[in-house]
Scaffold this active site. Sequence first.
Site, PDB file in Angstrom:
ATOM      1  N   ASP A   1      79.605 -11.647  88.739  1.00 49.31           N
ATOM      2  CA  ASP A   1      80.567 -11.945  87.669  1.00 49.31           C
ATOM      3  C   ASP A   1      80.920 -13.421  87.700  1.00 49.31           C
ATOM      4  O   ASP A   1      82.073 -13.800  87.837  1.00 49.31           O
ATOM      5  CB  ASP A   1      81.825 -11.095  87.845  1.00 49.31           C
ATOM      6  CG  ASP A   1      82.818 -11.317  86.712  1.00 49.31           C
ATOM      7  OD1 ASP A   1      82.374 -11.474  85.564  1.00 49.31           O
ATOM      8  OD2 ASP A   1      84.023 -11.357  86.986  1.00 49.31           O
TER       9      ASP A   1
ATOM     10  N   GLY B   1      94.332  -7.346  87.343  1.00 49.30           N
ATOM     11  CA  GLY B   1      93.166  -7.003  86.543  1.00 49.30           C
ATOM     12  C   GLY B   1      92.986  -5.504  86.496  1.00 49.30           C
ATOM     13  O   GLY B   1      93.852  -4.754  86.940  1.00 49.30           O
TER      14      GLY B   1
ATOM     15  N   GLU C   1      90.755  -3.847  88.099  1.00 53.05           N
ATOM     16  CA  GLU C   1      90.312  -3.330  89.381  1.00 53.05           C
ATOM     17  C   GLU C   1      91.330  -3.551  90.491  1.00 53.05           C
ATOM     18  O   GLU C   1      91.476  -2.729  91.379  1.00 53.05           O
ATOM     19  CB  GLU C   1      88.986  -4.029  89.747  1.00 53.05           C
ATOM     20  CG  GLU C   1      88.394  -3.660  91.071  1.00 53.05           C
ATOM     21  CD  GLU C   1      87.659  -2.331  91.030  1.00 53.05           C
ATOM     22  OE1 GLU C   1      87.235  -1.890  92.076  1.00 53.05           O
ATOM     23  OE2 GLU C   1      87.531  -1.736  89.942  1.00 53.05           O
TER      24      GLU C   1
END
Lengths: 313, 246
Positions: free
Chosen positions: A217, A70, A72
């Site tokens: 999230d 991803g 991050e």
Amino acid sequence: MVGSCMTFSDLEILAALSIRSLPWGGGNLMFPTLKYVYLLHTPSSPPPPAPPITITMSDPTPIKTLIKQGAEAHLYRTTFLTPSHPALLKHRPSKAYRHPILDARLTKHRCLSEARLLVRMRRELDRSRIISVGERGGGGVTVPAVYFVDEARGEIYMEWITGQTLREVLDQALLHTTPLTSSPPACPSTQQDLLYLMTRIGSAIAAMHAVHVIHGDLTTSNIMIRAPPPGAPGDGELVLIDFGLGAVSASDEDMAVDLYVLERAFISTHPRAEEMFKEVLVGYEKGMGKKGAQVMRRLAEVRFRGRKRSMLG
Amino acid sequence: MAALNLTTLNLPHLPPNSHNVHIAVLKEIRNAEHLRSQLLAGNDDYEYAFIDASNIISTKHILVAVFKALRGVVEGSDGGPGGLRTRNVHSEIVFSLSPNNNISESFTRFGIVDKTRNLIAIKVEVLTADRTTPTTSLSADAVRQFLATTVEFGESLPFTDEALYGVSDLETVQQRYKYLAINKEVGVVGKAGIKGRQGKKKSADVAQNTSGIGDAQKQKWGEGGEDIQKDLEVWVIGAMVMKIVG
């Protein structure tokens, strides 16, 4: 904030023990996979000491397989301490566009806060699991166990969850026309089972909010259903994953936003999932008790105006 | 002299061939006082991680501590996390077991004390860049020799979960890691049979780590003991890695 975090949607079902078959068929050694093990005896008593048992591994370096990447972090499947113990490695690589000092601080902070949240929450949920489990037995809610954190390198080693994400389950149940009987064990086989799963997810989120943790999230990819062990009755345990954006808060607004984010995720992926989400809310309200109604009211507000972040302070 | 079991192992996620870890579990030791005094006097021969086994619940518990200490030593040089916070890698292992940042407290709580009866002795051999042992005094043979002659022990156990479980004191472990409150609640539920835990009971992790010690756990914990021990282990490891118990 939006879209800046990892999802685990591609986790495959892998039987925990089948990752690497042991070259000598297991045996009763405690550490079958160590580089070598001596079992030595001091030569004080007859019979003479047996020669040291030496086991040589062909490859002492643990295998790291990238399973998801991803913005991050990168997720790897690897092992921890012994090659027979599967683990997930979440690595936040340094970002070249950030100033090195800032980069190191951000990585360290995010790593530590995520791990801290997981450890604390795991304990709180251990405590409340007994209460929050489904009425059919089994299937409580938990978060992955943290094995090791190296904040300077941005690494978290955590429990490997064998199972499916909610997203995969919904995809199979709602989109595919294949007969549900052939679905994997974690996948509910009837409409009723599916609705029951939604209720459980609601109460799982309630259990998380009850200990004042906000996920930050909450999507269908960040809720996993652990595959029940073969032959075991009951439902798979729910596992909430990816607390990279998590926080501690007791405010209605934050809780409502968590639900709102999940609702958007439901609606955007499956048209039929809207009715599913109603069941989630039913389970949630039941699980939250008195505070449930407050959060529901807040959710209605959030739906009306969209998600806003408080810019105070 | 009784036979001495010494386990030598290598941990992953560290540079290959960078280290060897020698571990012995010694039951019924009689000269804890002597070992401790030599340790305090800074006698280099006694530079071991001597851990009171009653504090330890599993092999994983120990290995995480060793891993944490070794990450500092082996990786410290190439820009990894900053080396050691205590005098040497062996004291670092003892400190790693602690759920907080108080170094001297960690030694008295997890290290050898005068009344220690069951001991886990760990010697780490950090290999030099060319992957050879710097001194021969650290080899497995030397470690075995030293322990066999220096420690007066009753029995040498293999380094297995079963053996460690037999010498651990769960009350102490819970106290050390502040898990007591939870156990009380679970205890109450335990009488009702811990119905809800079925689903969790035979998860792959549990089956893998605690196989074969179910009966012992039931004796110590009552029904559902495997799960409680598993939960405790998860908390213990989390607490020592994050150092979050104040």
